[in-house]
Write a protein that holds these residues in place. Structure first.
Motif, PDB file in Angstrom:
ATOM      1  N   ARG A 164      -5.343   6.029   5.636  1.00  0.00           N
ATOM      2  CA  ARG A 164      -4.591   4.665   5.652  1.00  0.00           C
ATOM      3  C   ARG A 164      -3.943   4.988   7.197  1.00  0.00           C
ATOM      4  N   GLU A 165      -3.577   6.161   7.495  1.00  0.00           N
ATOM      5  CA  GLU A 165      -2.770   6.360   8.946  1.00  0.00           C
ATOM      6  C   GLU A 165      -3.912   6.131  10.209  1.00  0.00           C
ATOM      7  N   VAL A 190      -6.379   1.929   1.928  1.00  0.00           N
ATOM      8  CA  VAL A 190      -6.570   2.555   3.116  1.00  0.00           C
ATOM      9  C   VAL A 190      -7.348   1.979   4.245  1.00  0.00           C
ATOM     10  N   GLY A 191      -7.875   0.759   3.939  1.00  0.00           N
ATOM     11  CA  GLY A 191      -8.461  -0.372   4.801  1.00  0.00           C
ATOM     12  C   GLY A 191      -9.916  -0.063   5.139  1.00  0.00           C
ATOM     13  N   PRO A 207       0.616  -1.217   0.067  1.00  0.00           N
ATOM     14  CA  PRO A 207       0.009  -0.011   0.059  1.00  0.00           C
ATOM     15  C   PRO A 207       0.777   1.333   0.255  1.00  0.00           C
ATOM     16  N   ASP A 208       1.809   1.384   0.836  1.00  0.00           N
ATOM     17  CA  ASP A 208       2.662   2.567   0.696  1.00  0.00           C
ATOM     18  C   ASP A 208       3.372   2.616  -0.542  1.00  0.00           C
ATOM     19  N   ASN A 242       3.558   5.973  -5.571  1.00  0.00           N
ATOM     20  CA  ASN A 242       3.221   6.209  -7.057  1.00  0.00           C
ATOM     21  C   ASN A 242       2.388   7.351  -7.188  1.00  0.00           C
ATOM     22  N   LEU A 243       1.323   7.483  -6.326  1.00  0.00           N
ATOM     23  CA  LEU A 243       0.580   8.584  -6.621  1.00  0.00           C
ATOM     24  C   LEU A 243       1.080   9.805  -6.192  1.00  0.00           C
TER      25      LEU A 243
END
Length: 447
Positions: free
Chosen positions: A141-142, A189-190, A111-112, A117-118
């Motif tokens: 995500r955090e 992001v979950g 995910p990171d 990439n974004l």
């Protein structure tokens, strides 16, 4: 409208139908007992279609504009429009191998790494605000990994002259890419719930969205968790419903009005009070292309080194034919007009860049670059460019329409807008009707 009144047909006026570019006058028809809406374009006096509305059907009008993709700049250019990610061959491979290659790649990425990439791509929010996409994804995500989280697709395209999202939702390929982008975002992001807030005028696309998401999770990418829910909510009506907190209120079953207490971003307190990633249809639709080609490749589409990527822009008005074009960030308005307007530059009086709420851009400023960076000397590539030719430019009529829009679409919450929009509209009408002049009258006369 007189023809509708004469037939005893009840109607309401609206600022923009989204799909009707180059088809005005247009109308949206709702029949009793029919869950669909139907679309009438190019209405004429004594139009025979109005004589038998019960028999009239046009649930999904074809887009009546040209489409120019990033492929015209480079055969390898990543695109939200070209059939790169989900070509017919890819679909066959997806069926035989258990998933679309791009979607499998995205779900296998760390995910990171995907967020990086974004960041490298410099993808910004394509609804007009231009907020860096990677910052939103990282912020959600955090948040507490055990907390409830949501992904929301803002498909409430209500700004007059903008029709890019209608195309993305109407076209089978681009609609699937938007859904794929939303599912990838949920994984990163979950989030366990994806909502699409769909403008009511586009309600016939609701079934297509639900059908395609089922196909995506069962055929294109069986890795999508079974507990990921997908819900399409029809919009609440007004232009303000596209504002993110008003949208949250509408989804929650309340009036679509902005929240007045906004001490934190939606990434912390959004839909149902939970961390929420909300972005425009186009923003999510770019995600598979960036995964497919890489963030650096997308970034290199821009004309200026300090910008990144490309942006879809709806081009209409006094042009040869309305056009949806993917424009590299940093390209000058002059270059876009030379390529897309279809009329000589010397015949253009002005352009409205970014939507009805923006100021007019005169020819001496056509050399300015288009971007979402909100830098001095840049024009905002929010979603549309409307061209006004010298032979058809009625500045008074245009400002009357702007003033009416501000007044009609005000959410009425704050006095400066609620009262100011009415004062502005009355003043514009009075000035254009030669009832008053700014030189000898005061604002008191405008009430």
């Amino acid at each position: 409208m007189r023809h509708l009144e004469g037939r005893g047909i009840p109607f309401e006026t609206t600022s923009w139908l989204g799909w009707s570019v180059d088809g005005a006058p247009a109308a949206l028809l709702k029949k009793v007992g029919d869950p669909r809406v139907h679309h009438l374009t190019n209405l004429k006096p004594n139009d025979p279609r109005l004589d038998d509305l019960d028999a009239f059907e046009n649930p999904l009008p074809e887009p009546n504009f040209d489409v120019l993709t990033t492929r015209r700049f480079s055969p390898e250019a990543p695109s939200v429009l070209d059939d790169v990610v989900l070509s017919a061959e890819d679909r066959g491979e997806a069926t035989s191998k258990g998933g679309c290659a791009v979607s499998r790649k995205a779900f296998a990425m760390d995910p990171d790494e995907l967020i990086e990439n974004l960041d490298c791509a410099e993808l910004r929010g394509c609804g007009g605000a231009g907020f860096p996409t990677h910052l939103k994804w990282r912020a959600v995500r955090e948040q507490n990994p055990f907390a409830k989280k949501y992904v929301v697709v803002n498909a409430d395209e209500g700004l007059p002259s903008t029709f890019k999202d209608y195309y993305l939702l109407r076209n089978d390929r681009t609609r699937m890419r938007m859904l794929m982008g939303a599912a990838i975002a949920a994984k990163v992001v979950g989030a366990k719930d994806v909502y699409v807030y769909l403008r009511y005028e586009y309600k016939n696309i609701k079934d297509l969205l639900e059908k395609d998401f089922h196909h995506y999770r069962t055929v294109e990418n069986p890795q999508v968790p079974d507990d990921l829910t997908f819900t399409v909510v029809l919009g609440g009506g007004p232009y303000i419903a596209g504002e993110e907190t008003a949208l949250f209120e509408s989804v929650e079953g309340n009036l679509p009005q902005p929240r007045t207490h906004r001490s934190v971003f939606p990434t912390k307190v959004g839909l149902f009070g939970a961390p929420t990633l909300i972005s425009n249809v186009e923003t999510f639709a770019w995600i598979p292309a960036i995964v497919y080609a890489g963030g650096r490749k997308f970034h290199e589409l821009a004309d200026l080194p300090d910008l990144g990527g490309a942006k879809l822009v709806s081009i209409s008005g006094d042009v040869k034919r309305p056009t949806l074009a993917a424009i590299p960030m940093g390209r000058s308005l002059r270059s876009v007009l030379e390529e897309c307007a279809g009329i000589p530059l010397q015949e253009i009086a002005a352009c409205e860049v970014g939507g009805l709420t923006e100021a007019l851009t005169s020819p001496e400023d056509f050399a300015q670059p288009l971007s979402l960076a909100f830098k001095p000397g840049h024009l905002t590539a929010g979603g549309s460019i409307v061209v006004f030719s010298k032979s058809n430019f009625d500045e008074g009529r245009l400002f009357r329409a702007k003033a009416k829009f501000y007044d009609t679409e005000s959410c009425q919450l704050c006095a400066p807008c609620r009262e100011g929009a009415k004062i502005f509209r009355n003043a514009v009408d009075a000035i254009l009707d030669d009832q008053i002049t700014l030189k000898h009258d005061t604002l008191d006369a405008y009430h």
